[in-house]
Write a protein that holds these residues in place. Structure first.
Motif, PDB file in Angstrom:
ATOM      1  N   MET A   7       0.838  -1.179   0.000  1.00 26.44           N
ATOM      2  CA  MET A   7       0.000   0.000   0.000  1.00 26.44           C
ATOM      3  C   MET A   7       0.881   1.240   0.000  1.00 26.44           C
ATOM      4  SD  MET A   7      -2.729   1.162   2.870  1.00 26.44           S
ATOM      5  CE  MET A   7      -4.359   1.049   2.226  1.00 26.44           C
ATOM      6  N   ALA A   8       0.542   2.197  -0.852  1.00 28.06           N
ATOM      7  CA  ALA A   8       1.326   3.426  -0.963  1.00 28.06           C
ATOM      8  C   ALA A   8       1.103   4.316   0.257  1.00 28.06           C
ATOM      9  CB  ALA A   8       0.942   4.176  -2.231  1.00 28.06           C
ATOM     10  N   VAL A   9       2.154   4.980   0.683  1.00 24.51           N
ATOM     11  CA  VAL A   9       2.069   5.919   1.795  1.00 24.51           C
ATOM     12  C   VAL A   9       1.682   7.280   1.218  1.00 24.51           C
ATOM     13  CG1 VAL A   9       3.390   7.088   3.597  1.00 24.51           C
ATOM     14  CG2 VAL A   9       3.783   4.655   3.145  1.00 24.51           C
ATOM     15  N   PRO A  10       0.606   7.900   1.720  1.00 25.42           N
ATOM     16  CA  PRO A  10       0.217   9.205   1.185  1.00 25.42           C
ATOM     17  C   PRO A  10       1.262  10.272   1.491  1.00 25.42           C
ATOM     18  CG  PRO A  10      -1.205   8.590   3.028  1.00 25.42           C
ATOM     19  CD  PRO A  10      -0.307   7.425   2.761  1.00 25.42           C
ATOM     20  N   GLN A  11       1.441  11.172   0.547  1.00 26.15           N
ATOM     21  CA  GLN A  11       2.394  12.280   0.678  1.00 26.15           C
ATOM     22  C   GLN A  11       1.603  13.586   0.732  1.00 26.15           C
ATOM     23  OE1 GLN A  11       6.197  12.426   0.538  1.00 26.15           O
ATOM     24  NE2 GLN A  11       5.441  14.300   1.493  1.00 26.15           N
ATOM     25  N   PHE A  12       1.849  14.390   1.762  1.00 26.95           N
ATOM     26  CA  PHE A  12       1.164  15.661   1.932  1.00 26.95           C
ATOM     27  C   PHE A  12       2.169  16.803   1.898  1.00 26.95           C
ATOM     28  CE2 PHE A  12      -1.526  12.509   3.962  1.00 26.95           C
ATOM     29  CZ  PHE A  12      -2.780  12.832   3.467  1.00 26.95           C
ATOM     30  N   GLY A  13       1.666  18.003   1.682  1.00 25.65           N
ATOM     31  CA  GLY A  13       2.493  19.198   1.675  1.00 25.65           C
ATOM     32  C   GLY A  13       3.042  19.506   0.296  1.00 25.65           C
ATOM     33  N   GLN A  14       3.505  20.722   0.152  1.00 26.23           N
ATOM     34  CA  GLN A  14       4.082  21.194  -1.105  1.00 26.23           C
ATOM     35  C   GLN A  14       5.563  21.498  -0.899  1.00 26.23           C
ATOM     36  OE1 GLN A  14       2.219  21.419  -3.959  1.00 26.23           O
ATOM     37  NE2 GLN A  14       0.572  20.527  -2.749  1.00 26.23           N
ATOM     38  N   THR A  15       6.349  21.204  -1.916  1.00 24.36           N
ATOM     39  CA  THR A  15       7.765  21.559  -1.853  1.00 24.36           C
ATOM     40  C   THR A  15       7.955  22.945  -2.459  1.00 24.36           C
ATOM     41  OG1 THR A  15       8.214  20.492  -3.959  1.00 24.36           O
ATOM     42  CG2 THR A  15       8.530  19.162  -1.967  1.00 24.36           C
ATOM     43  N   GLN A  16       9.000  23.611  -2.021  1.00 25.43           N
ATOM     44  CA  GLN A  16       9.381  24.894  -2.597  1.00 25.43           C
ATOM     45  C   GLN A  16      10.514  24.627  -3.585  1.00 25.43           C
ATOM     46  OE1 GLN A  16      10.448  27.410   0.715  1.00 25.43           O
ATOM     47  NE2 GLN A  16       8.434  27.229   1.654  1.00 25.43           N
ATOM     48  N   PRO A  17      10.439  25.185  -4.775  1.00 24.70           N
ATOM     49  CA  PRO A  17      11.495  24.955  -5.774  1.00 24.70           C
ATOM     50  C   PRO A  17      12.876  25.306  -5.230  1.00 24.70           C
ATOM     51  CG  PRO A  17       9.640  26.159  -6.736  1.00 24.70           C
ATOM     52  CD  PRO A  17       9.398  26.091  -5.251  1.00 24.70           C
ATOM     53  N   GLY A  18      13.838  24.446  -5.532  1.00 26.39           N
ATOM     54  CA  GLY A  18      15.220  24.691  -5.142  1.00 26.39           C
ATOM     55  C   GLY A  18      15.569  24.286  -3.723  1.00 26.39           C
ATOM     56  N   ARG A  19      14.617  23.773  -2.981  1.00 28.37           N
ATOM     57  CA  ARG A  19      14.889  23.322  -1.613  1.00 28.37           C
ATOM     58  C   ARG A  19      15.045  21.823  -1.583  1.00 28.37           C
ATOM     59  NH1 ARG A  19      13.049  27.107   3.060  1.00 28.37           N
ATOM     60  NH2 ARG A  19      14.706  25.881   3.952  1.00 28.37           N
ATOM     61  N   ASP A  20      15.967  21.359  -0.743  1.00 24.11           N
ATOM     62  CA  ASP A  20      16.173  19.932  -0.527  1.00 24.11           C
ATOM     63  C   ASP A  20      15.451  19.552   0.760  1.00 24.11           C
ATOM     64  OD1 ASP A  20      17.223  17.332  -0.766  1.00 24.11           O
ATOM     65  OD2 ASP A  20      18.904  17.850   0.562  1.00 24.11           O
ATOM     66  N   TYR A  21      14.522  18.594   0.670  1.00 26.96           N
ATOM     67  CA  TYR A  21      13.740  18.157   1.821  1.00 26.96           C
ATOM     68  C   TYR A  21      14.334  16.864   2.359  1.00 26.96           C
ATOM     69  CZ  TYR A  21      10.398  21.774   0.812  1.00 26.96           C
ATOM     70  OH  TYR A  21       9.810  23.000   0.621  1.00 26.96           O
ATOM     71  N   ARG A  22      14.966  16.981   3.530  1.00 23.02           N
ATOM     72  CA  ARG A  22      15.626  15.845   4.160  1.00 23.02           C
ATOM     73  C   ARG A  22      14.590  14.923   4.795  1.00 23.02           C
ATOM     74  NH1 ARG A  22      18.714  16.613   9.248  1.00 23.02           N
ATOM     75  NH2 ARG A  22      18.116  18.755   8.851  1.00 23.02           N
ATOM     76  N   ASP A  23      14.744  13.599   4.580  1.00 19.05           N
ATOM     77  CA  ASP A  23      13.865  12.627   5.232  1.00 19.05           C
ATOM     78  C   ASP A  23      14.034  12.718   6.737  1.00 19.05           C
ATOM     79  OD1 ASP A  23      12.864  11.691   2.859  1.00 19.05           O
ATOM     80  OD2 ASP A  23      13.978   9.811   2.879  1.00 19.05           O
ATOM     81  N   ARG A  24      12.908  12.708   7.448  1.00 18.65           N
ATOM     82  CA  ARG A  24      12.913  12.809   8.902  1.00 18.65           C
ATOM     83  C   ARG A  24      11.939  11.773   9.455  1.00 18.65           C
ATOM     84  NH1 ARG A  24       9.682  16.585  12.484  1.00 18.65           N
ATOM     85  NH2 ARG A  24      10.922  16.950  14.319  1.00 18.65           N
ATOM     86  N   PRO A  25      12.442  10.603   9.870  1.00 18.69           N
ATOM     87  CA  PRO A  25      11.558   9.618  10.489  1.00 18.69           C
ATOM     88  C   PRO A  25      10.913  10.229  11.736  1.00 18.69           C
ATOM     89  CG  PRO A  25      13.698   8.648  10.004  1.00 18.69           C
ATOM     90  CD  PRO A  25      13.828  10.127   9.796  1.00 18.69           C
ATOM     91  N   ALA A  26       9.602  10.034  11.876  1.00 18.08           N
ATOM     92  CA  ALA A  26       8.871  10.667  12.971  1.00 18.08           C
ATOM     93  C   ALA A  26       7.753   9.749  13.454  1.00 18.08           C
ATOM     94  CB  ALA A  26       8.304  12.010  12.508  1.00 18.08           C
ATOM     95  N   ALA A  27       7.252  10.048  14.645  1.00 19.76           N
ATOM     96  CA  ALA A  27       6.154   9.286  15.239  1.00 19.76           C
ATOM     97  C   ALA A  27       5.225  10.245  15.959  1.00 19.76           C
ATOM     98  CB  ALA A  27       6.706   8.241  16.211  1.00 19.76           C
TER      99      ALA A  27
END
Length: 152
Positions: free
Chosen positions: A1-21
């Motif tokens: 099952m696919a994990v839903p992705q929310f939020g928008q990225t800003q062009p030119g920004r690198d979004y680091r993975d952050r495991p969270a609970a």
């Protein structure tokens, strides 16, 4: 099952993975949330929880974070959902929260656990939480919890 992705990225920004609970703890029909007030920013509402520290599992992280943010002692009942959320924090760091959501039970209160002075425990009606939580992934997780509870 696919994990839903929310939020928008800003062009030119690198979004680091952050495991969270994050967790949902219910008391008298309301769920725990935190009102977060950082200097220079408008206050917002989140589900209690946060980043998983090195060497920590998601279950340990949600119990620790819940205590640090609310002063509540909680126990994990079950993991029930996963969702990811792009966001930029108040320090202008970009993350993709890779979150596991848990159903928790409140075991008591311990003021010594609470160390996040900018977080205040609030109790919300679940539908109010869906409407007011800052992150779309948190609102989605509350809705998923409501549906799970109805089936249970």
């Amino acid at each position: 099952m696919a994990v839903p992705q929310f939020g928008q990225t800003q062009p030119g920004r690198d979004y680091r993975d952050r495991p969270a609970a994050f967790g949902i703890a219910e008391r008298q029909g309301k769920i725990a949330a935190v009102r977060v007030q950082k200097p220079g920013h408008a206050a917002w509402l989140d589900l209690p929880g946060g980043a998983i520290d090195p060497g920590e599992g998601p279950e340990q992280a949600v119990v620790r974070e819940f205590g640090e943010e609310t002063g509540l002692k909680v126990a994990v009942r079950e993991a029930y959902a996963r969702a990811d959320q792009f966001f930029v924090n108040t320090d202008d760091e970009a993350f993709d929260n890779r979150a596991t959501f848990f159903v928790l039970s409140v075991e008591g209160q311990d003021a010594a656990l609470k160390v996040e002075d900018d977080h205040t425990l609030v109790w919300l009606e679940p539908l109010e939480a869906v409407e007011t939580l800052r992150h779309e992934a948190h609102a989605w997780a509350v809705a998923a919890w409501l549906r799970l509870r109805r089936r249970g």
